[in-house]
Design an enzyme around this catalytic site. Structure first.
Site, PDB file in Angstrom:
ATOM      1  CE1 TYR A  41       4.836  -3.270  13.503  1.00 42.10           C
ATOM      2  CE2 TYR A  41       6.956  -2.153  13.653  1.00 42.10           C
ATOM      3  CZ  TYR A  41       5.967  -2.758  12.898  1.00 42.10           C
ATOM      4  OH  TYR A  41       6.116  -2.846  11.530  1.00 42.10           O
ATOM      5  CE  LYS A  79       4.364  -6.485  11.614  1.00 46.74           C
ATOM      6  NZ  LYS A  79       3.652  -6.833  10.391  1.00 46.74           N
ATOM      7  CB  ILE A 125      13.866  16.571  16.245  1.00 50.59           C
ATOM      8  CG1 ILE A 125      13.836  17.133  14.813  1.00 50.59           C
ATOM      9  CG2 ILE A 125      14.926  15.464  16.386  1.00 50.59           C
ATOM     10  CD1 ILE A 125      15.177  17.637  14.301  1.00 50.59           C
ATOM     11  CG  LEU A 167     -11.477  -0.974   4.032  1.00 47.86           C
ATOM     12  CD1 LEU A 167     -12.751  -0.436   3.379  1.00 47.86           C
ATOM     13  CD2 LEU A 167     -10.287  -0.714   3.097  1.00 47.86           C
ATOM     14  CE1 TYR A 201       3.591   4.727   1.158  1.00 48.17           C
ATOM     15  CE2 TYR A 201       4.711   3.896   3.124  1.00 48.17           C
ATOM     16  CZ  TYR A 201       4.730   4.606   1.940  1.00 48.17           C
ATOM     17  OH  TYR A 201       5.898   5.194   1.539  1.00 48.17           O
ATOM     18  CG  ASN A 242      -4.744  -6.372  13.976  1.00 48.73           C
ATOM     19  OD1 ASN A 242      -5.538  -7.215  13.541  1.00 48.73           O
ATOM     20  ND2 ASN A 242      -4.334  -5.363  13.258  1.00 48.73           N
ATOM     21  N   GLY A 282      -6.614   1.273   6.258  1.00 51.16           N
ATOM     22  CA  GLY A 282      -6.454   1.337   4.799  1.00 51.16           C
ATOM     23  C   GLY A 282      -7.541   2.165   4.130  1.00 51.16           C
TER      24      GLY A 282
HETATM   25  P1  NAD Z   1      -1.000   0.347   6.753  1.00 49.06           P
HETATM   26  O1  NAD Z   1      -1.631   0.592   8.060  1.00 49.06           O
HETATM   27  O2  NAD Z   1      -1.069   1.417   5.730  1.00 49.06           O
HETATM   28  O3  NAD Z   1      -1.567  -1.003   6.106  1.00 49.06           O
HETATM   29  C1  NAD Z   1      -2.039  -2.081   6.862  1.00 49.06           C
HETATM   30  C2  NAD Z   1      -3.329  -2.563   6.196  1.00 49.06           C
HETATM   31  O4  NAD Z   1      -3.820  -3.720   6.894  1.00 49.06           O
HETATM   32  C3  NAD Z   1      -4.443  -1.524   6.278  1.00 49.06           C
HETATM   33  O5  NAD Z   1      -5.073  -1.417   5.024  1.00 49.06           O
HETATM   34  C4  NAD Z   1      -5.400  -2.073   7.343  1.00 49.06           C
HETATM   35  O6  NAD Z   1      -6.730  -1.661   7.122  1.00 49.06           O
HETATM   36  C5  NAD Z   1      -5.200  -3.570   7.188  1.00 49.06           C
HETATM   37  N1  NAD Z   1      -5.451  -4.359   8.404  1.00 49.06           N
HETATM   38  C6  NAD Z   1      -4.882  -4.204   9.628  1.00 49.06           C
HETATM   39  N2  NAD Z   1      -5.330  -5.149  10.462  1.00 49.06           N
HETATM   40  C7  NAD Z   1      -6.189  -5.926   9.759  1.00 49.06           C
HETATM   41  C8  NAD Z   1      -6.956  -7.085  10.063  1.00 49.06           C
HETATM   42  N3  NAD Z   1      -6.946  -7.635  11.277  1.00 49.06           N
HETATM   43  N4  NAD Z   1      -7.732  -7.624   9.085  1.00 49.06           N
HETATM   44  C9  NAD Z   1      -7.753  -7.091   7.847  1.00 49.06           C
HETATM   45  N5  NAD Z   1      -7.052  -6.002   7.496  1.00 49.06           N
HETATM   46  C10 NAD Z   1      -6.276  -5.435   8.442  1.00 49.06           C
HETATM   47  O7  NAD Z   1       0.524  -0.035   7.062  1.00 49.06           O
HETATM   48  P2  NAD Z   1       1.795  -0.032   6.099  1.00 49.06           P
HETATM   49  O8  NAD Z   1       2.653   1.123   6.468  1.00 49.06           O
HETATM   50  O9  NAD Z   1       1.372  -0.235   4.684  1.00 49.06           O
HETATM   51  O10 NAD Z   1       2.529  -1.351   6.606  1.00 49.06           O
HETATM   52  C11 NAD Z   1       2.220  -2.607   6.034  1.00 49.06           C
HETATM   53  C12 NAD Z   1       2.957  -3.706   6.789  1.00 49.06           C
HETATM   54  O11 NAD Z   1       4.363  -3.457   6.729  1.00 49.06           O
HETATM   55  C13 NAD Z   1       2.606  -3.794   8.265  1.00 49.06           C
HETATM   56  O12 NAD Z   1       2.539  -5.155   8.628  1.00 49.06           O
HETATM   57  C14 NAD Z   1       3.781  -3.113   8.962  1.00 49.06           C
HETATM   58  O13 NAD Z   1       3.977  -3.616  10.238  1.00 49.06           O
HETATM   59  C15 NAD Z   1       4.925  -3.471   8.027  1.00 49.06           C
HETATM   60  N6  NAD Z   1       6.043  -2.495   8.054  1.00 49.06           N
HETATM   61  C16 NAD Z   1       5.823  -1.188   7.715  1.00 49.06           C
HETATM   62  C17 NAD Z   1       6.891  -0.281   7.712  1.00 49.06           C
HETATM   63  C18 NAD Z   1       6.702   1.169   7.326  1.00 49.06           C
HETATM   64  O14 NAD Z   1       7.693   1.922   7.352  1.00 49.06           O
HETATM   65  N7  NAD Z   1       5.495   1.612   6.947  1.00 49.06           N
HETATM   66  C19 NAD Z   1       8.168  -0.725   8.052  1.00 49.06           C
HETATM   67  C20 NAD Z   1       8.357  -2.068   8.396  1.00 49.06           C
HETATM   68  C21 NAD Z   1       7.281  -2.953   8.375  1.00 49.06           C
HETATM   69  N1  UDP Z   2      10.550  11.243  14.326  1.00 51.45           N
HETATM   70  C1  UDP Z   2      10.712  12.554  14.787  1.00 51.45           C
HETATM   71  N2  UDP Z   2       9.630  13.393  14.673  1.00 51.45           N
HETATM   72  C2  UDP Z   2       8.425  13.007  14.141  1.00 51.45           C
HETATM   73  C3  UDP Z   2       8.308  11.666  13.676  1.00 51.45           C
HETATM   74  C4  UDP Z   2       9.399  10.817  13.791  1.00 51.45           C
HETATM   75  O1  UDP Z   2      11.764  12.944  15.279  1.00 51.45           O
HETATM   76  O2  UDP Z   2       7.492  13.824  14.101  1.00 51.45           O
HETATM   77  C5  UDP Z   2      11.719  10.327  14.405  1.00 51.45           C
HETATM   78  C6  UDP Z   2      11.441   9.069  15.217  1.00 51.45           C
HETATM   79  O3  UDP Z   2      11.693   9.293  16.591  1.00 51.45           O
HETATM   80  C7  UDP Z   2      12.439   8.087  14.588  1.00 51.45           C
HETATM   81  C8  UDP Z   2      12.533   8.550  13.121  1.00 51.45           C
HETATM   82  O4  UDP Z   2      12.028   9.889  13.103  1.00 51.45           O
HETATM   83  O5  UDP Z   2      13.698   8.244  15.175  1.00 51.45           O
HETATM   84  C9  UDP Z   2      11.696   7.693  12.173  1.00 51.45           C
HETATM   85  O6  UDP Z   2      10.417   7.547  12.749  1.00 51.45           O
HETATM   86  P1  UDP Z   2       9.182   6.892  11.976  1.00 51.45           P
HETATM   87  O7  UDP Z   2       7.999   6.948  12.879  1.00 51.45           O
HETATM   88  O8  UDP Z   2       9.039   7.537  10.629  1.00 51.45           O
HETATM   89  O9  UDP Z   2       9.624   5.393  11.699  1.00 51.45           O
HETATM   90  P2  UDP Z   2      10.095   4.206  12.684  1.00 51.45           P
HETATM   91  O10 UDP Z   2      11.597   4.242  12.642  1.00 51.45           O
HETATM   92  O11 UDP Z   2       9.514   4.423  14.021  1.00 51.45           O
HETATM   93  O12 UDP Z   2       9.552   2.978  12.013  1.00 51.45           O
END
Ligand code: NAD
Ligand code: UDP
Length: 328
Positions: free
Chosen positions: A141, A145, A207, A33, A11, A92, A36
């Site tokens: 998680y 990080k 919720i 993938l 994403y 991972n 992804g």
């Molecule tokens: P996502 O799952 O869409 O993207 C992760 C990508 O990494 C995927 O394409 C997956 O196939 C690839 N991947 C995972 N493990 C792999 C491996 N061992 N080798 C090769 N490829 C691998 O997730 P996202 O929502 O785009 O998040 C991206 C990053 O941002 C993540 O590290 C996540 O922890 C961090 N993050 C996301 C959010 C959010 O709100 N989405 C918030 C804070 C941090």
């Molecule tokens: N949440 C919820 N219902 C859902 C999905 C998420 O109430 O179906 C809440 C979740 O408990 C959190 C907030 O929405 O308080 C954001 O959750 P999300 O998973 O989007 O992101 P996070 O904060 O966990 O990274």
């Protein structure tokens, strides 16, 4: 620059790849993938399908390509799943990044932008979170990080690898073109789930808890547009090149919205009503996470452009309307 984007089919990674290409960089994507999508990868990027934990794959990647810097998105990122299955997350997120760093050291690549998260803070000590606040994750998680941030700190000292760890708050929204967006399977993130409910794909929205110490009892989060996050990665990379200094930065809009407020905003943007039911809390959820992004604004010159919840939701709704089945 020649930039290796690990997790560039995901994403946030796919949006960053679009931005890098727009800015004239050469992009190599490494992605297993596992979550992804091949079709999310920009046509001008070179995709190498494989896992960061596979040493042969990583050696080939670094020996066959000239790489100036790395952006690493590759990880698992579901809070609830990490509580159920922490070993999957350490395996991972920590081991995967470790193997990436080893490959970088071997190849002499010394710049990395890393996807960290607001989850490193746990239950925050202040309403608006600063990078210097205490880090005490409430779920595995966030722990993985934080562990990588520490590995990066020591790798900087030992091997001179300069890093920017970007602690994103809640990523949301989609590319303005409607070509790429959020498609997780299963989807667990709030905004896409609410949009799916508004579109009639789910019976109701659950919720998770309304007994938190917040204004309406539901959790508060700081939503940040995925294109603004992409922009911050480019700015962080530029700063690494310019100053050769490592840093940790929060990325958010600095405004918190409760789950109920997000539900109302989606109802307003879509004009659709739908049933909502309160369920028990989801394990590992802190009550409120709001960023101070002052440091990123001052040091990286970053300013979020999608700075209202409505703007963020509108782009997410467009993606869902244009691509009702996501990438399928
Ligand atoms: P996502 O799952 O869409 O993207 C992760 C990508 O990494 C995927 O394409 C997956 O196939 C690839 N991947 C995972 N493990 C792999 C491996 N061992 N080798 C090769 N490829 C691998 O997730 P996202 O929502 O785009 O998040 C991206 C990053 O941002 C993540 O590290 C996540 O922890 C961090 N993050 C996301 C959010 C959010 O709100 N989405 C918030 C804070 C941090
Ligand atoms: N949440 C919820 N219902 C859902 C999905 C998420 O109430 O179906 C809440 C979740 O408990 C959190 C907030 O929405 O308080 C954001 O959750 P999300 O998973 O989007 O992101 P996070 O904060 O966990 O990274």
């Amino acid at each position: 620059m020649n930039v290796l984007v690990c997790g560039g089919a995901g994403y946030i990674g796919s949006h960053t790849v679009y931005k890098l290409i727009e800015k004239g960089h050469n992009v190599i994507v490494a992605d297993s993938l596992v979550t992804g999508h091949k079709t999310a990868v920009h046509n001008d990027a070179l995709l190498f399908e494989g896992d960061l934990r596979d040493e042969d794959f990583m050696d080939r990647l670094f020996s066959e390509n000239r790489i100036d810097a790395v952006i690493d998105f590759a990880a698992f990122s579901l809070v609830g799943e990490s509580v159920q299955n922490p070993l999957k997350y350490y395996e991972n997120n920590v081991y995967g990044t470790l193997k990436l760093l080893q490959a970088m050291v071997k190849a002499g690549v010394d710049k990395i932008v890393f996807s960290s998260t607001a989850a490193v803070y746990g239950e925050p000590e202040n309403n608006i979170i600063l990078e210097s606040d205490k880090t005490f994750p409430t779920n595995p998680y966030g722990e993985t990080k934080l562990a990588v941030e520490k590995i990066l700190k020591w790798s900087d000292r030992a091997y001179g690898i300069k890093f920017a760890a970007l602690r994103y708050f809640n990523a949301a929204g989609a590319h303005i073109s409607g070509k790429i967006g959020e498609d997780h399977s299963p989807e667990t993130h709030l905004i896409p789930i609410i949009i799916q409910t508004a579109a009639g794909k789910r019976d109701k929205l659950y919720i998770f808890g309304d007994d938190y110490p917040t204004k309406d009892g539901t959790c508060i989060r700081d939503y940040i547009h995925v294109t603004d996050l992409a922009d911050a990665h480019i700015k962080a990379l530029e700063k690494l090149v310019r100053t050769n200094e490592s840093g940790i930065y929060n990325l958010g809009n600095g405004k918190g919205f409760s789950v109920k407020e997000v539900v109302d905003a989606v109802k307003k943007v879509t004009g659709k009503d739908f049933p909502v039911e309160i369920k028990e809390r989801r394990p590992g959820d802190p009550s409120s996470l709001i960023a101070s992004s002052k440091k990123a604004m001052e040091e990286l010159g970053w300013t979020p452009k999608y700075n209202t919840l409505d703007k963020i939701i509108e782009t997410a709704v467009k993606w869902h309307i244009d691509n009702p089945k996501g990438y399928r």
